[in-house]
Design a protein around this motif. Sequence first.
Motif, short mmCIF file in Angstrom:
data_model
loop_
_atom_site.label_atom_id
_atom_site.label_comp_id
_atom_site.label_asym_id
_atom_site.label_seq_id
_atom_site.Cartn_x
_atom_site.Cartn_y
_atom_site.Cartn_z
N ARG A 243 37.93 40.89 55.55
CA ARG A 243 38.92 41.57 54.35
C ARG A 243 37.88 41.70 53.18
NH1 ARG A 243 40.56 35.90 54.98
NH2 ARG A 243 39.38 34.99 53.68
N VAL A 244 38.98 42.69 52.38
CA VAL A 244 37.79 43.48 51.59
C VAL A 244 38.92 42.01 49.91
CG1 VAL A 244 37.39 44.89 49.70
CG2 VAL A 244 37.23 45.63 52.65
N ASN A 245 38.19 42.49 49.25
CA ASN A 245 38.66 41.04 48.01
C ASN A 245 38.22 42.27 46.97
OD1 ASN A 245 39.64 39.06 49.51
ND2 ASN A 245 37.54 39.18 50.00
N GLU A 246 39.23 42.23 45.47
CA GLU A 246 38.80 42.57 44.53
C GLU A 246 39.31 42.06 43.31
OE1 GLU A 246 39.77 47.04 44.07
OE2 GLU A 246 39.10 47.34 46.62
N ILE A 247 38.66 42.15 42.52
CA ILE A 247 39.10 41.26 41.08
C ILE A 247 40.18 42.39 40.56
CG2 ILE A 247 38.83 40.73 38.41
CD1 ILE A 247 35.28 39.85 39.34
N SER A 248 41.14 41.65 40.36
CA SER A 248 42.11 42.39 39.67
C SER A 248 41.96 42.70 38.59
CB SER A 248 43.99 41.75 39.58
OG SER A 248 44.44 42.42 38.43
N GLU A 249 42.28 43.62 37.74
CA GLU A 249 42.37 44.36 36.45
C GLU A 249 42.72 44.30 35.49
OE1 GLU A 249 42.46 48.80 36.20
OE2 GLU A 249 41.65 49.41 38.12
N ASN A 250 43.33 42.70 36.16
CA ASN A 250 44.86 42.25 35.21
C ASN A 250 43.34 40.83 34.73
OD1 ASN A 250 46.51 43.95 34.60
ND2 ASN A 250 47.39 43.37 36.33
N ASP A 251 42.86 40.73 35.13
CA ASP A 251 41.77 39.45 35.24
C ASP A 251 41.29 39.44 34.17
OD1 ASP A 251 39.40 37.66 35.77
OD2 ASP A 251 41.01 36.94 37.58
N PRO A 252 40.96 38.20 33.39
CA PRO A 252 40.62 38.40 32.10
C PRO A 252 38.61 38.70 32.11
CG PRO A 252 40.97 35.87 32.17
CD PRO A 252 42.06 37.20 33.19
N ASN A 253 38.83 37.96 33.11
CA ASN A 253 37.32 38.47 33.86
C ASN A 253 37.03 40.12 34.18
OD1 ASN A 253 36.03 35.52 33.40
ND2 ASN A 253 37.71 35.45 34.60
N TYR A 254 37.65 40.59 33.98
CA TYR A 254 37.45 41.98 35.67
C TYR A 254 36.15 43.05 35.00
CZ TYR A 254 38.39 47.09 36.94
OH TYR A 254 38.13 47.52 37.55
#
Length: 288
Positions: A231-242
């Motif tokens: 799979r490919v995992n991404e940090i969401s743009e809504n995540d405060p750490n993005y």
Amino acid sequence: MKKVAAAFLAISLLATTPVFAAEQESDPIQQEEGMIEQGENQELTVDEIMAQKGMKSALESFYDKFPQAKTYEISGTIIKNEGTSRLKLFIISETESFILDFDQERITNYTQINKIPDVELEGPMIQGILNKIYSLLPEAKDLKRDSSFTQIDNGGKKTYILSFSEDKGLEQSEISSKGLMIHFDETGKIITFDFDSMPLINLKGETKEEKAYELLKQFYGDEAKEYKIKRVNEISENDPNYKDHKDFMRGTIVFTHTSSKEKPILVGFNSEDELTMLQVTTQDFLKE
């Protein structure tokens, strides 16, 4: 250069999705630095260390195995985290160090850390690895080697770690710059390949997934054929750490081996879909 620990933090952010939970292996120095920085910890004096129940006997047994360590400097920290506490000991000299876990009146685990001799640094295995790295990262040839050491756990497993960065002078030491860290085993197999502010070249493929697979082929040869993208995992743009991590670790491409005995491999990418790291991880990374 960004710290390698920051890359591991970014990977852990990806584990906040319900798909899986991450548990990373990293080199012991980075792990212990991170743990000691967290929570309310207590540094102990030498007298306080020796006053711990069972400590004298435990150290005597340890020094019987490593008599040279008797003359090394010793320090200790009680690490408190989520209601638990444990004692970590550091036995250090200029050329050799040990990290020890002390619990229930005994040393439960230790890691031995040694500088790599110059003759080994110039040997065929390490030079072969560096030549492969330089073919992918030509700019890395101009970096200065910061550190080079081996680590041996109490099971006898030995690995190597080399780190490099730009020599920019003390006045610019805090400025982010080009950097490289390589972690590999006794056979020369890459465990971690982490780099900053340098473009990879000579990788076939149009997409980040294709280039990630090509990177596996460069490092692992025919064995790469046994790996498939899980799979490919991404940090969401809504995540405060993005915002803090998107430039070097916006997500990871997870490769799994056809044999469940082999560990998964992660390849990181940034907001421009450029590859930024490769790391062999644990099976726990795949668990929900």
